[in-house]
Design a protein around this motif. Structure first.
Motif, PDB file in Angstrom:
ATOM      1  N   LEU B  82       0.809  -1.223   0.000  1.00  0.00           N
ATOM      2  CA  LEU B  82       0.000   0.000   0.000  1.00  0.00           C
ATOM      3  C   LEU B  82       0.840   1.271   0.000  1.00  0.00           C
ATOM      4  O   LEU B  82       0.320   2.363   0.206  1.00  0.00           O
ATOM      5  N   TYR B  86      -2.448   2.547  -6.804  1.00  0.00           N
ATOM      6  CA  TYR B  86      -3.020   1.616  -7.776  1.00  0.00           C
ATOM      7  C   TYR B  86      -4.080   2.320  -8.595  1.00  0.00           C
ATOM      8  O   TYR B  86      -4.936   3.008  -8.034  1.00  0.00           O
ATOM      9  N   LYS B 109      -5.828   5.973   0.564  1.00  0.00           N
ATOM     10  CA  LYS B 109      -4.983   4.797   0.664  1.00  0.00           C
ATOM     11  C   LYS B 109      -4.281   4.458  -0.650  1.00  0.00           C
ATOM     12  O   LYS B 109      -3.718   3.386  -0.814  1.00  0.00           O
ATOM     13  N   ILE B 111      -5.695   4.052  -3.570  1.00  0.00           N
ATOM     14  CA  ILE B 111      -6.533   3.322  -4.522  1.00  0.00           C
ATOM     15  C   ILE B 111      -7.263   4.356  -5.367  1.00  0.00           C
ATOM     16  O   ILE B 111      -8.202   5.002  -4.883  1.00  0.00           O
ATOM     17  N   HIS B 147      -2.445   3.350 -17.612  1.00  0.00           N
ATOM     18  CA  HIS B 147      -2.022   2.103 -16.977  1.00  0.00           C
ATOM     19  C   HIS B 147      -3.046   1.714 -15.908  1.00  0.00           C
ATOM     20  O   HIS B 147      -3.293   2.483 -14.983  1.00  0.00           O
ATOM     21  N   ASP B 149      -4.090  -1.052 -12.997  1.00  0.00           N
ATOM     22  CA  ASP B 149      -3.585  -2.149 -12.172  1.00  0.00           C
ATOM     23  C   ASP B 149      -4.670  -3.153 -11.827  1.00  0.00           C
ATOM     24  O   ASP B 149      -4.448  -4.352 -11.817  1.00  0.00           O
ATOM     25  N   ILE B 150      -5.841  -2.617 -11.463  1.00  0.00           N
ATOM     26  CA  ILE B 150      -6.884  -3.452 -10.877  1.00  0.00           C
ATOM     27  C   ILE B 150      -8.219  -3.202 -11.559  1.00  0.00           C
ATOM     28  O   ILE B 150      -8.575  -2.051 -11.826  1.00  0.00           O
TER      29      ILE B 150
END
Lengths: 213, 213
Positions: B82, B86, B109, B111, B147, B149-150
Motif C-alpha cells: 500500500l 493503484y 490509501k 486506490i 495504466h 492495475d486493478i
DNA sequence: TAGATTGTTAATCGATTAACAATC
DNA sequence: TAGATTGTTAATCGATTAACAATC
C-alpha cells in the motif's frame, strides 16, 4: 436430528454456499449426476475433501454412481437453512444498501427485504423497488410489528457499533455486516462480515507477490 | 528482498488487512506501543498466532517492550503493497459499482478509481464523483492510454466470465470480483472474490445452528 | 539488574489427502 | 457380475498453541 452431532468447522461451512451454487448451475445445465471427482475438478478442490465435507452432514451419494445433482442441491439447501424464508432489513440506504436491495436472486431464495432505514433526510422516503426507505426513528416500532431475522448493516463506520447494539436490543440476532469494523456482540448473535477494504488489500498483496515472482 | 523466502499461507495473508486496520485505529487513539498479548485480545486471536504471523515477514517488535504501533503499521502497509498507488477501473456501474466508487478511504490509501464502464446507455455519461461513466466500447482505448492495475468487476453474472477475459486480454492482472462466479483465469492473474450471496448463506447457516443449540 | 515480551523451536491440534472396504 | 465410486478410516500435512531462551 443432527443437533447433537459434533460441530462442523468453519472452513467446511464456508464451502457449502459454493457447493450449492455449483449444483444449481449443474442443474440448469441438465446434469443429472456428478462424481466427487468431477465436482472437485470444477471447483478447484479434491474429491476426498468433498466427500469428507458432505459426510459431516450425512451420506448423500450412491456408491458406484455418484451424487444425484438435484438431491444433493436440495440437501445442501436444507443444510444452509434456505428452505425457510428470512425477513431482512437494511440499515444504511446508500449505494451499497441499494445494491443489496436490488440483488437479483435474493427474493427467489427466500431472502425477503422487508424494510430499509437511514438517518439521512434526503434518502428517507425514497422508493427502492417496493420498499420505502424509513427514518431510523421508525426502526423500533417496525421491529415490534414485523418479525426480522437478519439485519444488513451498511452504515458509516463511526456509527457501526452503536447501530448494531440498538438492533440487538430490538431482538435481532443475525448481521450481514458491511461496516469495516469487528462488531462486538453477545454470544448468541451471529455476524458475517463482508469487508471490501480487506479484500482489496488482500488483492494488492497478491498482485505484488505475483509481480515479484 | 523476501522474494525467495517461503510462500506465506493464505490464512496469514487474510489476517494482514485486519492487523493493518487495527493498528490504524490504535494510532488514531494515540496508542504508542502494543504487545502481542493485548493485540490478540482486541482481535480475537492468540498472542502466539500474531507473533508467528508477523515473523513470517520479519522481526518488527522489541523484546521486553512490544511493538511500536506506528512502525508495525507502516511495516504491514508495506507488506500489503500500500505504499504505491493503484489505478483501478470499475466495470459495471450499477449500485454496487457506485458504492465502490464512493467508498471513503480508498483515495487516501492510494486506490485511485480512474475509470468506470457500463454497457447500459442509461448509465453511460453519468457523473460519479469526478468520474464519467464510459461505454464498454471505450475500454480498450482507455487501457491503451492509461495504466490500469486493478479491475473491479461488478457486472451481471451471465457476462462475468466473458468480461473478465476481455479485461485480461487488455493486460490487466488483478480483479476484485463481485460477480458470484468462480472466474477461470490464467495463472498470472490474481482474483479476490467478494461474494455477498455466499456470505448471506453462511449467515443463514450460522443463524440456524445458533437457533438449534 | 529485574521484569517483560519478543522471536523461535517444539508439541499439539485440526484439516487435507490417501487408501480401501463397502456397495450400488 | 464387473466396474465405479462412495463412505470412512488411517496417514500426512499444515496451522495453532505452548514453551522458553534471547534480549530489550
Amino acid at each position: 436430528m443432527q443437533s447433537y452431532s459434533k460441530r462442523v468447522s468453519m472452513v467446511v461451512v464456508k464451502r457449502l454456499p459454493r457447493y450449492y451454487q455449483q449444483l444449481i448451475d449443474l442443474e440448469l445445465n441438465d446434469v443429472e449426476k456428478i462424481s466427487s471427482q468431477d465436482l472437485a475438478k470444477m471447483m478447484g478442490l479434491t474429491a476426498s475433501q468433498i466427500r469428507q465435507d458432505l459426510n459431516s452432514f450425512g451420506a448423500y451419494g450412491q456408491q458406484g454412481y455418484g451424487y444425484r445433482v438435484v438431491d444433493l442441491k436440495n440437501a445442501i439447501k436444507d443444510i444452509l437453512g434456505l428452505n425457510v424464508p428470512y425477513n431482512c432489513i437494511i440499515i444504511g440506504s446508500g449505494n451499497l444498501g441499494h445494491a443489496i436491495a436490488n440483488y437479483e436472486g435474493f427474493k427467489q431464495k427466500g431472502i425477503r427485504i422487508i424494510g430499509m432505514f437511514d438517518n439521512n433526510a434526503n434518502i428517507v422516503g425514497e422508493q427502492v423497488g417496493d420498499i420505502n426507505v424509513r427514518h431510523m426513528d421508525g426502526l423500533e416500532p417496525f421491529c415490534e410489528k414485523n418479525h426480522v431475522d437478519i439485519c444488513v448493516l451498511a452504515v458509516p463506520r463511526d456509527v457501526g457499533q452503536k447501530t448494531a447494539e440498538d438492533v440487538i436490543n430490538l431482538g435481532i440476532k443475525a448481521f450481514l455486516n458491511f461496516v469495516p469494523l469487528t462488531l462486538s456482540v453477545p454470544e448468541d448473535v451471529v455476524v458475517e462480515d463482508v469487508n471490501i477494504t480487506d479484500s482489496l488489500y488482500t488483492l494488492t498483496y497478491l498482485l505484488n507477490e505475483a509481480r515479484n515472482v
